[in-house]
Design a protein around this motif. Structure first.
Motif, PDB file in Angstrom:
ATOM      1  N   SER A 149     -20.201  -6.832   9.551  1.00  0.00           N
ATOM      2  CA  SER A 149     -21.324  -6.096   9.180  1.00  0.00           C
ATOM      3  C   SER A 149     -20.908  -4.704   9.341  1.00  0.00           C
ATOM      4  O   SER A 149     -21.381  -4.096   8.770  1.00  0.00           O
ATOM      5  CB  SER A 149     -22.134  -6.629   9.191  1.00  0.00           C
ATOM      6  OG  SER A 149     -23.169  -6.804  10.703  1.00  0.00           O
ATOM      7  N   GLY A 150     -20.517  -4.333  10.346  1.00  0.00           N
ATOM      8  CA  GLY A 150     -20.257  -2.944  11.408  1.00  0.00           C
ATOM      9  C   GLY A 150     -21.608  -2.731  11.410  1.00  0.00           C
ATOM     10  O   GLY A 150     -22.102  -1.833  11.890  1.00  0.00           O
ATOM     11  N   ASP A 151     -22.420  -3.445  11.494  1.00  0.00           N
ATOM     12  CA  ASP A 151     -23.948  -4.014  12.573  1.00  0.00           C
ATOM     13  C   ASP A 151     -23.873  -3.658  14.169  1.00  0.00           C
ATOM     14  O   ASP A 151     -23.402  -4.362  14.643  1.00  0.00           O
ATOM     15  CB  ASP A 151     -24.952  -4.548  11.414  1.00  0.00           C
ATOM     16  CG  ASP A 151     -25.084  -4.314  10.350  1.00  0.00           C
ATOM     17  OD1 ASP A 151     -24.607  -3.272   9.700  1.00  0.00           O
ATOM     18  OD2 ASP A 151     -25.826  -5.645   9.718  1.00  0.00           O
ATOM     19  N   TYR A 152     -25.145  -2.569  14.442  1.00  0.00           N
ATOM     20  CA  TYR A 152     -24.818  -2.862  15.414  1.00  0.00           C
ATOM     21  C   TYR A 152     -26.515  -3.018  15.736  1.00  0.00           C
ATOM     22  O   TYR A 152     -27.181  -2.281  14.901  1.00  0.00           O
ATOM     23  CB  TYR A 152     -24.703  -0.821  16.901  1.00  0.00           C
ATOM     24  CG  TYR A 152     -23.550  -0.375  16.216  1.00  0.00           C
ATOM     25  CD1 TYR A 152     -22.730  -0.805  17.129  1.00  0.00           C
ATOM     26  CD2 TYR A 152     -22.851  -0.019  15.136  1.00  0.00           C
ATOM     27  CE1 TYR A 152     -21.503   0.059  16.980  1.00  0.00           C
ATOM     28  CE2 TYR A 152     -21.676   0.542  14.877  1.00  0.00           C
ATOM     29  CZ  TYR A 152     -20.869   0.611  16.952  1.00  0.00           C
ATOM     30  OH  TYR A 152     -19.633   0.555  16.152  1.00  0.00           O
ATOM     31  N   THR A 153     -26.583  -3.745  17.232  1.00  0.00           N
ATOM     32  CA  THR A 153     -28.021  -3.976  17.834  1.00  0.00           C
ATOM     33  C   THR A 153     -27.843  -3.877  19.099  1.00  0.00           C
ATOM     34  O   THR A 153     -27.508  -4.059  20.213  1.00  0.00           O
ATOM     35  CB  THR A 153     -28.575  -5.580  17.752  1.00  0.00           C
ATOM     36  OG1 THR A 153     -28.234  -5.702  15.471  1.00  0.00           O
ATOM     37  CG2 THR A 153     -30.157  -5.369  17.770  1.00  0.00           C
ATOM     38  N   SER A 194     -19.077  -2.837  23.054  1.00  0.00           N
ATOM     39  CA  SER A 194     -19.874  -3.595  22.339  1.00  0.00           C
ATOM     40  C   SER A 194     -18.507  -3.998  21.229  1.00  0.00           C
ATOM     41  O   SER A 194     -17.605  -4.528  20.739  1.00  0.00           O
ATOM     42  CB  SER A 194     -20.684  -4.320  21.889  1.00  0.00           C
ATOM     43  OG  SER A 194     -20.804  -5.206  21.133  1.00  0.00           O
ATOM     44  N   ALA A 195     -18.652  -2.739  20.713  1.00  0.00           N
ATOM     45  CA  ALA A 195     -17.267  -2.092  19.331  1.00  0.00           C
ATOM     46  C   ALA A 195     -16.195  -2.404  19.906  1.00  0.00           C
ATOM     47  O   ALA A 195     -14.813  -3.110  19.437  1.00  0.00           O
ATOM     48  CB  ALA A 195     -17.547  -1.314  18.713  1.00  0.00           C
ATOM     49  N   GLN A 196     -15.712  -2.171  20.749  1.00  0.00           N
ATOM     50  CA  GLN A 196     -14.756  -2.178  21.780  1.00  0.00           C
ATOM     51  C   GLN A 196     -14.199  -3.064  22.353  1.00  0.00           C
ATOM     52  O   GLN A 196     -12.703  -4.340  21.912  1.00  0.00           O
ATOM     53  CB  GLN A 196     -14.973  -1.245  23.177  1.00  0.00           C
ATOM     54  CG  GLN A 196     -14.312   0.466  22.805  1.00  0.00           C
ATOM     55  CD  GLN A 196     -14.252   0.746  21.895  1.00  0.00           C
ATOM     56  OE1 GLN A 196     -13.394   0.769  21.308  1.00  0.00           O
ATOM     57  NE2 GLN A 196     -15.252   1.533  20.794  1.00  0.00           N
TER      58      GLN A 196
END
Lengths: 264, 796
Positions: B218-222, B277-279
């Motif tokens: 989704s490309g969402d970050y929490t 986290s994205a990395q």
């Protein structure tokens, strides 16, 4: 902390054998000094030998004119022991003012004495009462035991198993706490008894020490006034953000005076 | 049988609803969050106060067991991450903006304080991440550090930031210097004082922690984080650091174990766990240990000031002149620039009718941890300065210290009162809180107690502080004109469920304040719903529409007011529904605590009748009113709120050691309307405990190389229960005139009023030893030196 192997022997002989087999192993009792050091990665033992499973290291008993306390006896047990309170009330009192409730329920007399932290309480009792250290291989007089900051006469692989305290005629303890750590800034244990008149000073210097001038003064006149006039030399005492060597030297006299008053 | 429900509304000392789960160990803190596939982060921090980063070699670390990623400042720069933004812009005397140097999330080219983050290491376990961090080879070229403000300001000091001349962040002032100088020239008597406000380490019980979770589909970050204001973190992090649409970022601040200001700010670790986290495509958790907390949580206070009062012949204050240097640390933390300006200098009138005031403030960069708001934020510094100067003045004017305060108080009939430093106080009654304090503390009986203490060899002293503070932060237009880059309203949603229970969504955040109880009391009071049927939801940007968070004693004054506004909307809609159901005119419907009534009749509908109708709109004016019963309100305060009061401390000094023992403490505070007296008492006691800590014990100390000497609990003296006197808390209420609850705020008053009361008591105890002033903390060696010096004076 770094990884280590964990052992939990059930006898002194097994513990000593484990220590002998691995020179980088360390015994652990209450862990109140060692565990924080491990967490900060300031210490990297290959193995920890947990002494808490050794029944023979625990307990308090009277042997003739002495109280013998097993090395793994917790501060809380000393503080509440009817035997200690009756024979050496100063020792029970000291145990009630070590650290806080959590520390007293974990910390042990053997750990404290073997570690010889200059700001710990028990070394002053051992030296000030003229106790004998019992180890896995010998008995060591208090005067021969404390060699310097965190240094004792214990050899590699030698385990402190107990402390034998001669019962004094009278004894008193007074200390000032460090406001941050609550360890001892300066403390004094004074006693009179089978081991003569003794004044042990903790907290103020790099190692617990006897104050000879105060001992002499109290020998001829057991009173607070006798020590009140004696000035401790500041040379070589500890100095940090909580107090200069001069301040600690002054506290030595104050605490000795109060210890004599507490001794009655 | 008639069962009368216990009163749970405004004014009830209701037990805290949240305590059941906290006391049973079932709170839900960030470190309790374990996400599927989670890995752990360790931050490698600078051991040097000031150094160039010649190289950071991570090759060995990357190959260590369990390591999934190692990142340096070069990586975050290359990825285009922005720096940590500052939320407030101050202007210099000449109108130019303050120096605002970059604040990278990982140090780039240079480190500026011990603890400055240098690399992010992510591994399967925390221990593996730490092992790898130890294997990073950093080549530092050390530079001369400026540890103190004096060092940073001296000519030739090494600049900490390129382009920041003289390490000066800003040189700001308020007031008309010429008018104030003229008042001083005409004064009968001038009393001056140099004083410092000691630097403090906040030390919330729960260290900071953050979990970042990127959903690659989704490309969402929490972000789960220990924050006092999750929406603000989302805004700052998404817009400035990660450069993402806010809609892609959810920030959750669950149960948080204390903040005291230190968890307001956006910290690098929050952005690093999200970006990390994205990395690595795994959730990343970071938890500070206590040592890291000491060297990375924003510190508090750290002012050096010169203050002068000009008096006329009757002891009336003619003018106040203040020059302050405020330590910013190495970088600008989120709200740092406003603390020594608009939360400090604007409070320099205190509760006194000082006609003219001039204050200048230099904010200085040093090679130390950033400094920002800590419980009270600026107001303790202002209060300490005024109340110490008041005591010194009383002695030098030969006027009783209580009388001098009385003579200069703003009169009870002078409100609204415009101070010469921008603020307009709406209400207060300083004479009454003073009188109540004196009576409670038995001020008049003190000399008897002092004589009794002397017989025991103790020096006993009593000290007073009368104060006012500004909280309930803050009117958006006003703070905007003063440099704030945010509005400071609050948001509240009232959701009445079909069966009549209520969920409240609030932008305020509870991290010890008891919001789940006090906010429920507002609903019980206004809508008549039992608190057991009211749930408070906070700390989640996905649940709560928006919010500015909790700090500056604003939760009730601003957040509570937003709820009141939303409840007004609920009642208004409910009246229309009730009118339809009871076939009456809406103007004839009255509402009181859960019951809608047709005026002058016995026709009534309960709130639950209305909510059922609203959600099951079978018999409903569907053409005129939407179904549902949920309302949201934004409340922007019209003014700050102005709690005030009187604090009295009584101490005994052991002359042999210099140890100061607190023996009694009295607080009489005007916090406006009291919602829950038990919680107010706890808030005041906690604040007083922190104030006593500052006055007697706490000192954040660096050595000359910028190493934090008081870097752990072994050396940083936090007060324990035995160090705090019994604290007697009373309130005297004057209502805030501009918010719907009449509340002012109670979170900070304890920490604001108490330090000068304690130091005034210590100086009073030493009245025979020739001491005019002593700086906090009043430690035993410091007091002992004074006693010794005084004895020498007497002997000579």
């Amino acid at each position: 902390m770094y990884d280590f192997t964990y052992h939990k022997p059930t006898s002194v002989a097994d513990a000593v054998a484990l220590l002998a087999a691995d020179p980088d192993a360390k015994p652990i009792s209450g862990g109140h000094t060692l565990l924080p050091a491990l967490k900060h990665r300031l210490n990297k033992p290959s193995a920890l030998i947990d002494l808490s499973g050794i029944a023979e290291l625990k307990g308090i008993k009277r042997e003739g004119d002495a109280i013998v306390i097993g090395g793994m006896t917790r501060h809380a047990d000393v503080a509440t022991s009817a035997e200690v309170k009756a024979a050496i009330p100063v020792l029970a009192y000291m145990a009630t003012v070590i650290g806080d409730t959590q520390v007293r329920n974990r910390g042990t007399i053997g750990g404290s004495v073997a570690n010889n932290d200059p700001a710990a309480d028990y070394p002053a009792a051992v030296l000030g009462l003229g106790a004998t250290i019992i180890t896995s291989k010998r008995r060591i007089a208090a005067d021969e035991f404390f060699l310097g900051m965190f240094t004792t006469a214990l050899e590699e692989g030698e385990l402190l198993t107990g402390v034998s305290f001669p019962i004094p005629e009278k004894a008193g303890y007074a200390k000032m706490r460090n406001p941050a750590s609550r360890y001892v800034m300066a403390g004094a244990l004074v006693s009179k008894g089978p081991m003569g008149v003794r004044v042990a000073i903790n907290g103020a210097g790099p190692c617990v020490f006897r104050q000879a001038a105060m001992e002499a003064a109290l020998s001829s006149n057991w009173s607070a006034d006798a020590v009140a006039a004696i000035k401790q030399d500041a040379d070589g005492l500890n100095a940090d953000i909580h107090g200069s060597a001069e301040y600690r030297a002054h506290l030595v006299t104050v605490m000795a005076k109060r210890a004599v008053i507490n001794a009655g | 049988m008639n069962v009368v429900a216990p009163f749970e509304g405004i004014g009830a000392s209701l037990r805290r609803k949240e305590d059941s789960r906290f006391l049973q160990g079932h709170g839900n803190y960030v470190d309790d969050m374990d996400r599927p596939g989670q890995v752990c982060a360790w931050i490698l921090r600078s051991p040097h106060a000031h150094a160039l980063l010649r190289s950071v070699d991570v090759a060995v670390a990357r190959a260590m067991p369990g390591v999934v990623g190692v990142f340096t400042g070069a990586d975050t720069q290359a990825a285009g991450l922005g720096g940590i933004p500052c939320g407030w812009q101050i202007h210099n005397k000449d109108g130019s903006p303050m120096a605002e140097p970059p604040h990278p999330v990982l140090a780039h080219e240079r480190v500026r304080h011990v603890g400055d983050p240098v690399a992010l290491v992510i591994a399967e376990t925390r221990a593996q991440a730490r092992d790898a961090a130890e294997a990073i080879n950093v080549d530092y070229e050390t530079l001369e550090p400026s540890v103190t403000m004096a060092q940073a300001l001296r000519p030739g000091a090494t600049p900490i930031h390129e382009g920041v001349a003289g390490n000066l962040c800003y040189d700001w002032h308020i007031g008309d210097k010429a008018i104030v100088d003229a008042a001083f020239a005409a004064a009968q008597k001038v009393v001056g004082l140099d004083l410092t406000n000691n630097r403090l380490v906040p030390n919330a019980m729960e260290p900071r922690a953050a979990v970042g979770e990127f959903d690659r589909y989704s490309g969402d970050y929490t972000l789960y984080t220990t924050s006092q204001n999750p929406h603000v973190i989302r805004l700052l992090m998404s817009a400035h650091v990660l450069k993402l649409p806010e809609s892609k970022v959810r920030v959750v601040a669950p149960d948080v174990g204390g903040g005291f200001g230190s968890k307001i700010y956006h910290y690098a670790e929050e952005a690093l766990v999200c970006w990390g986290s994205a990395q690595v495509k795994r959730p990343v958790k970071w938890v500070a240990d206590r040592t890291e907390a000491f060297m990375s949580d924003a510190h508090g206070r750290d002012h050096v000031s010169r203050a002068e009062f000009a008096f006329d012949a009757q002891g009336k204050i003619l003018a106040l002149r203040v020059a302050t240097q405020a330590n910013m640390g190495a970088y600008l933390s989120t709200f740092a620039p406003c603390v020594p300006t608009y939360l400090y200098a604007t409070l320099l009138a205190g509760c006194y009718a000082t006609p003219v005031i001039y204050a200048e403030v230099k904010a200085v960069f040093t090679n130390t941890v950033p400094v920002d708001a800590y419980r009270g934020a600026g107001r303790p510094e202002a209060t300490y300065l005024l109340e110490r100067l008041m005591d010194v003045s009383a002695r030098e004017l030969g006027i009783d210290r209580v009388e001098l305060r009385r003579r200069n108080f703003i009169a009870v009939d002078a409100f609204p009162y415009q101070t010469p430093v921008a603020l307009q106080y709406d209400s207060g009654d300083y004479q009454t809180t003073l009188a109540a304090g004196l009576e409670t503390a038995d001020w008049d009986g003190f000399e008897t107690r002092r004589a009794e203490a002397a017989r025991r060899g103790k020096l006993r002293g009593i000290g007073i502080s009368t104060y006012v503070e500004a909280c309930g932060i803050a009117p958006s237009a006003v703070v905007g004109s003063l440099g704030a880059r945010a509005g400071l309203y609050e948001v509240g949603t009232i959701r009445v469920h079909p069966t009549g229970s209520v969920t409240v969504l609030t932008g305020a955040h509870s991290h010890g304040q008891g919001h789940e109880t006090t906010f429920a009391q507002l609903v019980a009071d206004k809508l008549g719903v039992p608190t057991a049927q009211v749930d408070i939801v906070h700390g989640d940007t996905a649940k709560v529409p928006f919010g500015m968070g909790t700090y500056g004693s604003r939760s009730m004054a601003v957040g509570g007011s937003a709820m009141m506004k939303a409840m007004d909307k609920i009642i208004a809609k409910g009246k229309r529904i009730a009118a339809h159901l009871m076939e009456a005119s809406v103007e004839d419907i009255e509402f009181d605590r859960g019951t809608f009534r047709v005026a002058g009749t016995d026709k009534t509908k309960a709130l639950v009748d209305i909510s059922v109708a609203a959600y099951v709109p079978h018999n409903y004016p569907i053409d005129e009113i939407e179904p549902g019963l949920e309302e949201t309100a934004f409340y922007d305060p019209k003014n700050f709120t102005y709690p005030g009061g009187c604090h009295i401390a009584e101490v005994e000094i052991d002359t042999d050691t210099g140890h100061v023992a607190m023996v009694n403490f009295t607080a009489v505070d005007d916090v406006g309307r009291v919602i829950n007296p038990m919680i107010v008492e706890g808030q005041v006691q906690g604040g007083v405990a922190q104030g006593i800590g500052q006055a007697l014990m706490e000192a954040c100390l660096y050595d000359d190389q910028g190493q934090l000497v008081s870097g752990s609990m072994m050396d940083y003296a936090m007060p324990r229960a035995e160090d705090i006197a019994p604290v007697s808390v009373a309130t005297h209420v004057t209502l805030c005139t501009h918010n719907p609850l009449g509340v002012k705020g109670c979170g900070e008053v304890g920490a604001i009023g108490s330090p000068p009361a304690v130091i005034n008591a210590v100086v009073d105890a030493l009245r025979d030893y020739g001491v005019r002033h002593l700086d906090m903390p009043a430690t035993a060696p410091k007091i002992f030196a004074i006693i010794q010096g005084g004895q020498k004076l007497a002997a000579e």
